[in-house]
Scaffold this motif. Structure first.
Motif, PDB file in Angstrom:
ATOM      1  N   TYR A 120     -11.688  12.118   2.680  1.00 24.64           N
ATOM      2  CA  TYR A 120     -10.544  11.167   2.779  1.00 24.64           C
ATOM      3  C   TYR A 120     -10.008  11.209   3.918  1.00 24.64           C
ATOM      4  O   TYR A 120      -9.561  11.978   4.495  1.00 24.64           O
ATOM      5  CB  TYR A 120      -9.607  11.456   1.532  1.00 24.64           C
ATOM      6  N   GLU A 121     -10.102  10.100   4.732  1.00 26.42           N
ATOM      7  CA  GLU A 121      -9.534   9.790   5.874  1.00 26.42           C
ATOM      8  C   GLU A 121      -8.822   8.401   5.993  1.00 26.42           C
ATOM      9  O   GLU A 121      -9.541   7.290   5.487  1.00 26.42           O
ATOM     10  CB  GLU A 121     -10.506   9.637   7.047  1.00 26.42           C
ATOM     11  N   SER A 122      -7.586   8.507   5.821  1.00 27.75           N
ATOM     12  CA  SER A 122      -6.860   7.167   5.745  1.00 27.75           C
ATOM     13  C   SER A 122      -7.212   6.062   6.731  1.00 27.75           C
ATOM     14  O   SER A 122      -7.415   6.477   7.742  1.00 27.75           O
ATOM     15  CB  SER A 122      -5.190   7.451   5.758  1.00 27.75           C
ATOM     16  N   LEU A 123      -7.378   4.927   6.410  1.00 28.31           N
ATOM     17  CA  LEU A 123      -7.443   3.609   7.106  1.00 28.31           C
ATOM     18  C   LEU A 123      -6.351   3.309   7.765  1.00 28.31           C
ATOM     19  O   LEU A 123      -6.482   2.409   8.825  1.00 28.31           O
ATOM     20  CB  LEU A 123      -8.043   2.632   6.306  1.00 28.31           C
ATOM     21  N   ILE A 124      -5.154   3.795   7.610  1.00 25.87           N
ATOM     22  CA  ILE A 124      -3.986   3.251   8.279  1.00 25.87           C
ATOM     23  C   ILE A 124      -3.799   4.370   9.367  1.00 25.87           C
ATOM     24  O   ILE A 124      -3.943   5.522   9.404  1.00 25.87           O
ATOM     25  CB  ILE A 124      -2.674   3.087   7.518  1.00 25.87           C
ATOM     26  N   PRO A 125      -3.304   4.029  10.704  1.00 33.47           N
ATOM     27  CA  PRO A 125      -3.017   4.922  11.793  1.00 33.47           C
ATOM     28  C   PRO A 125      -1.991   5.992  11.448  1.00 33.47           C
ATOM     29  O   PRO A 125      -1.033   5.656  10.517  1.00 33.47           O
ATOM     30  CB  PRO A 125      -2.444   3.873  12.809  1.00 33.47           C
ATOM     31  N   SER A 126      -2.168   7.201  12.133  1.00 36.51           N
ATOM     32  CA  SER A 126      -1.248   8.219  11.541  1.00 36.51           C
ATOM     33  C   SER A 126       0.231   7.953  12.024  1.00 36.51           C
ATOM     34  O   SER A 126       1.111   8.497  11.551  1.00 36.51           O
ATOM     35  CB  SER A 126      -1.806   9.549  12.449  1.00 36.51           C
ATOM     36  N   ASP A 127       0.420   7.275  13.020  1.00 38.65           N
ATOM     37  CA  ASP A 127       1.605   6.824  13.614  1.00 38.65           C
ATOM     38  C   ASP A 127       2.253   5.725  12.861  1.00 38.65           C
ATOM     39  O   ASP A 127       3.449   5.018  13.219  1.00 38.65           O
ATOM     40  CB  ASP A 127       1.815   6.698  15.158  1.00 38.65           C
ATOM     41  N   ILE A 146      -2.207  -3.042  12.497  1.00 36.46           N
ATOM     42  CA  ILE A 146      -2.656  -2.754  11.194  1.00 36.46           C
ATOM     43  C   ILE A 146      -1.120  -2.831  10.213  1.00 36.46           C
ATOM     44  O   ILE A 146      -0.217  -1.843  10.654  1.00 36.46           O
ATOM     45  CB  ILE A 146      -3.581  -1.525  10.991  1.00 36.46           C
ATOM     46  N   GLN A 147      -1.219  -3.380   9.160  1.00 38.76           N
ATOM     47  CA  GLN A 147      -0.256  -3.287   8.186  1.00 38.76           C
ATOM     48  C   GLN A 147      -0.158  -2.407   7.112  1.00 38.76           C
ATOM     49  O   GLN A 147       1.116  -1.726   6.444  1.00 38.76           O
ATOM     50  CB  GLN A 147       0.155  -4.648   7.666  1.00 38.76           C
ATOM     51  N   GLY A 148      -1.402  -2.214   6.680  1.00 42.10           N
ATOM     52  CA  GLY A 148      -1.868  -1.337   5.493  1.00 42.10           C
ATOM     53  C   GLY A 148      -3.343  -1.452   5.235  1.00 42.10           C
ATOM     54  O   GLY A 148      -4.161  -2.084   5.859  1.00 42.10           O
ATOM     55  N   SER A 149      -3.759  -0.574   4.191  1.00 41.72           N
ATOM     56  CA  SER A 149      -5.008  -0.190   3.823  1.00 41.72           C
ATOM     57  C   SER A 149      -5.293   0.310   2.594  1.00 41.72           C
ATOM     58  O   SER A 149      -4.271   0.945   2.044  1.00 41.72           O
ATOM     59  CB  SER A 149      -5.812   0.138   4.934  1.00 41.72           C
ATOM     60  N   CYS A 150      -6.420   0.171   2.078  1.00 45.28           N
ATOM     61  CA  CYS A 150      -6.646   1.179   0.755  1.00 45.28           C
ATOM     62  C   CYS A 150      -8.178   1.207   0.894  1.00 45.28           C
ATOM     63  O   CYS A 150      -8.992   0.652   1.501  1.00 45.28           O
ATOM     64  CB  CYS A 150      -6.217   0.779  -0.470  1.00 45.28           C
ATOM     65  N   HIS A 151      -8.422   2.496   0.319  1.00 48.47           N
ATOM     66  CA  HIS A 151      -9.950   2.790  -0.091  1.00 48.47           C
ATOM     67  C   HIS A 151     -10.546   1.854  -1.040  1.00 48.47           C
ATOM     68  O   HIS A 151     -10.043   1.199  -1.760  1.00 48.47           O
ATOM     69  CB  HIS A 151     -10.175   4.370   0.078  1.00 48.47           C
ATOM     70  N   TYR A 179       0.460  -1.173   0.108  1.00 49.84           N
ATOM     71  CA  TYR A 179      -0.011  -0.089   0.060  1.00 49.84           C
ATOM     72  C   TYR A 179       0.762   1.344  -0.129  1.00 49.84           C
ATOM     73  O   TYR A 179       0.474   2.295   0.817  1.00 49.84           O
ATOM     74  CB  TYR A 179      -1.139   0.024   1.115  1.00 49.84           C
ATOM     75  N   GLY A 180       1.868   1.542  -1.011  1.00 48.29           N
ATOM     76  CA  GLY A 180       2.914   2.426  -0.966  1.00 48.29           C
ATOM     77  C   GLY A 180       1.765   3.711  -1.372  1.00 48.29           C
ATOM     78  O   GLY A 180       2.343   4.685  -0.557  1.00 48.29           O
ATOM     79  N   LYS A 181       0.873   3.786  -2.121  1.00 53.98           N
ATOM     80  CA  LYS A 181       0.258   4.807  -2.520  1.00 53.98           C
ATOM     81  C   LYS A 181      -0.603   5.188  -1.163  1.00 53.98           C
ATOM     82  O   LYS A 181      -0.969   6.539  -1.192  1.00 53.98           O
ATOM     83  CB  LYS A 181      -0.707   4.755  -3.695  1.00 53.98           C
ATOM     84  N   THR A 182      -1.068   4.535  -0.365  1.00 52.80           N
ATOM     85  CA  THR A 182      -1.891   4.902   0.612  1.00 52.80           C
ATOM     86  C   THR A 182      -0.891   5.668   1.768  1.00 52.80           C
ATOM     87  O   THR A 182      -1.291   6.860   2.119  1.00 52.80           O
ATOM     88  CB  THR A 182      -2.381   3.741   1.645  1.00 52.80           C
ATOM     89  N   PHE A 183       0.134   5.314   2.091  1.00 54.73           N
ATOM     90  CA  PHE A 183       1.082   6.144   2.921  1.00 54.73           C
ATOM     91  C   PHE A 183       1.374   7.533   2.089  1.00 54.73           C
ATOM     92  O   PHE A 183       1.582   8.621   2.734  1.00 54.73           O
ATOM     93  CB  PHE A 183       2.483   5.348   2.912  1.00 54.73           C
ATOM     94  N   MET A 184       1.442   7.591   0.611  1.00 49.93           N
ATOM     95  CA  MET A 184       1.744   8.755   0.020  1.00 49.93           C
ATOM     96  C   MET A 184       0.488   9.617   0.365  1.00 49.93           C
ATOM     97  O   MET A 184       0.676  10.864   0.423  1.00 49.93           O
ATOM     98  CB  MET A 184       2.045   8.606  -1.389  1.00 49.93           C
ATOM     99  N   ALA A 185      -0.616   9.095   0.066  1.00 49.11           N
ATOM    100  CA  ALA A 185      -1.899   9.845   0.086  1.00 49.11           C
ATOM    101  C   ALA A 185      -2.284  10.406   1.484  1.00 49.11           C
ATOM    102  O   ALA A 185      -2.532  11.572   2.055  1.00 49.11           O
ATOM    103  CB  ALA A 185      -3.193   8.965  -0.151  1.00 49.11           C
ATOM    104  N   ARG A 186      -2.114   9.525   2.665  1.00 48.65           N
ATOM    105  CA  ARG A 186      -2.074   9.986   4.142  1.00 48.65           C
ATOM    106  C   ARG A 186      -1.030  10.973   4.305  1.00 48.65           C
ATOM    107  O   ARG A 186      -1.686  12.258   5.093  1.00 48.65           O
ATOM    108  CB  ARG A 186      -1.621   8.759   4.900  1.00 48.65           C
ATOM    109  N   ASP A 187       0.002  11.128   3.695  1.00 52.80           N
ATOM    110  CA  ASP A 187       1.058  12.183   3.882  1.00 52.80           C
ATOM    111  C   ASP A 187       0.795  13.484   3.038  1.00 52.80           C
ATOM    112  O   ASP A 187       1.489  14.216   3.023  1.00 52.80           O
ATOM    113  CB  ASP A 187       2.462  11.795   3.934  1.00 52.80           C
ATOM    114  N   GLY A 188      -0.172  13.390   2.016  1.00 52.88           N
ATOM    115  CA  GLY A 188      -0.577  14.744   1.340  1.00 52.88           C
ATOM    116  C   GLY A 188       0.056  14.843   0.258  1.00 52.88           C
ATOM    117  O   GLY A 188       0.341  16.136  -0.342  1.00 52.88           O
ATOM    118  N   LEU A 189       0.758  13.918  -0.404  1.00 52.25           N
ATOM    119  CA  LEU A 189       1.482  14.181  -1.552  1.00 52.25           C
ATOM    120  C   LEU A 189       0.699  14.453  -2.783  1.00 52.25           C
ATOM    121  O   LEU A 189       1.291  14.567  -3.805  1.00 52.25           O
ATOM    122  CB  LEU A 189       2.331  12.719  -1.743  1.00 52.25           C
TER     123      LEU A 189
END
Length: 479
Positions: A459-466, A292-297, A149-159
């Motif tokens: 949009y609220e990421s399903l992965i924890p902020s930390d 939680i290891q990852g997620s996507c919408h 879920y690389g793109k999920t990390f990118m989206a969560r971090d506002g890229l």
């Protein structure tokens, strides 16, 4: 010369570059979060073509962004390059022939995906330069699509916050513009801690973590009867606690994928799975912890952009096939089971299946439908699509009927028709991007459509902020 012809000319002039890079990434066959050689090669290719490259984005060691141009509109083109474990296979082989036992292989065609996207980014850059147009094209190097879920990390971090539109594609067995939704997913690991004991002499002193895993799985299996039809739950036991049956297992682990069509639905299902785990721990007097290891919408399609992409795909068409390509595609088709062939035939219809049976490479552009299809699987492109209007296509890199994540996909990864289809995707994306750059109203309409589709949802990421992506040291220590 129209846009389609110009973009085709640019990409074809660099065909050897693109095919060589794709084939090299096929050779690397690096899995999730470990795509160091593949990322290096793509970054170097972008640098050589005049892009500025930022590496390590969103905490991803193998994530990067290559950028060219200034100001808006900002066009995002998404590239993937991760392989799959256990799918080593000799290229061009007509039978199962692993290069190394349990080795890696590009069983989803991401060697092609990443480079098709690269060809699009470079073509847009050259078009911007030649026509002195304002705007920015970015290549997003997205690692770990396969359960990372690389793109999920990118989206969560506002890229993607300043991006106007995004494009991607995927290898497949047809040439078509996607108009699809998908399942959202949460991926989590569950670990149980018990107490070891002699299973024969003093079993009453033990508390079995493996029993807890089994009871959790039984509970989730019963849960399946009481969830919506579209939802899916899959699991794999990743640690049984040892191999000695005469020892009560003091630790055990299981990993779960929970899928449902909407983010709130997958959250609710995940909470129920966690309750099953808690119940299993209570029954066995063990301790449970989960991560939680990852997620996507779920994927949000965009008709405004998709219709433009479809027109360009029709103009471009699929290149002529050589007899050698047709013969190899036939050989690949013949390796499929009757069930696989029947499943593919049901998907495309009786007449189309009959046509493709004798000539199993789709050398035509499938009609576009405005009726969204639902995919039971998941993709982290979805998290991008919640943030920015996104369009995707698929092209026939593989013989008709080829199932994803199989040795047959890997075997076809260097074929001439795979390269042709890869570059068709690149051309389609580049042409659509140029249309957007030259017609600002398309961006306005696409953004309006996205807003209407979301209907007030944010949009609220399903992965924890930390949660941070695993680094190379963690990956090594996990083995």
């Amino acid at each position: 010369m129209n846009v389609s012809e110009k973009i085709s000319e640019i990409i074809e002039s660099k065909r050897s570059l693109f095919t060589n890079v794709s084939d090299q990434i096929w050779e690397y066959a690096e899995t999730r979060f470990e795509e160091f050689h593949s990322a290096d090669l793509l970054c170097q290719s972008l640098t050589n073509e005049g892009f500025s490259v930022t590496r390590g984005v969103a905490g991803l060691e193998t994530g990067f962004i290559g950028s060219y141009g200034e100001g808006h509109p900002i066009i995002s083109i998404l590239g993937e390059f991760d392989a799959l474990a256990g799918l080593s296979q000799e290229a061009g082989s007509k039978s199962f022939n692993p290069i190394s036992v349990n080795g890696n292989g590009h069983g989803c065609g991401h060697n092609l995906l990443g480079v098709g996207a690269l060809s699009a980014a470079i073509a847009v850059k050259e078009y911007l330069e030649e026509n002195q147009l304002a705007g920015t094209v970015r290549y997003y190097g997205c690692p770990a699509e396969e359960s990372g879920y690389g793109k999920t990390f990118m989206a969560r971090d506002g890229l993607f916050r300043d991006v106007d539109v995004a494009f991607s594609w995927h290898p497949a067995t047809m040439n078509a513009v996607m108009h699809s939704t998908s399942n959202a997913v949460i991926h989590a690991d569950f670990k149980f801690l018990g107490r070891s004991a002699h299973a024969g002499a003093s079993p009453h002193l033990g508390r079995s973590a493996l029993d807890a895993v089994e009871l959790m799985n039984v509970g989730v299996n019963y849960m399946r009867e009481h969830m919506i039809d579209e939802a899916r739950i899959h699991y794999a036991v990743t640690n049984t606690g040892g191999f000695a049956p005469n020892v009560v297992q003091s630790e055990s682990e299981v990993t779960y994928l929970i899928r449902a069509p909407k983010p709130h639905q997958v959250r609710e299902l995940f909470d129920r799975v966690v309750d099953c785990a808690r119940g299993a721990a209570l029954m066995t007097q063990t301790k449970m912890e989960f991560t939680i290891q990852g997620s996507c919408h779920n994927l949000i399609p965009n008709l405004t952009l998709e219709k433009v992409m479809y027109q360009h795909m029709k103009e471009l068409g699929f290149p002529s096939l050589s007899e050698a390509s047709i013969e190899f595609a036939k050989a690949m088709y013949d390796t499929l089971t009757d069930e696989e062939k029947q499943s593919s035939a049901m998907f495309v219809g009786k007449e189309m299946a009959k046509r493709l049976k004798d000539r199993p490479i789709a050398d035509f552009i499938a009609p576009f439908s405005e009726n969204a299809k639902f995919m039971g699987g998941s993709t982290d492109v979805a998290d991008v699509s919640w943030n920015v209007p996104t369009a995707q296509c698929v092209t026939s890199t593989w013989a008709f009927g080829t199932p994803y994540h199989t040795w047959q996909v890997v075997a076809q990864g260097k074929e001439e028709y795979a390269h042709d289809a890869m570059l068709l995707a690149g051309k389609a994306i580049a042409c659509t991007a140029i249309s957007v750059l030259e017609n600002p109203e398309l961006i306005e309409n696409a953004k309006r459509e996205l807003k209407e589709t979301l209907d007030g949802k944010r949009y609220e990421s399903l992965i924890p902020s930390d949660l941070v992506p695993p680094n190379s040291k963690q990956m090594i220590n996990s083995y």
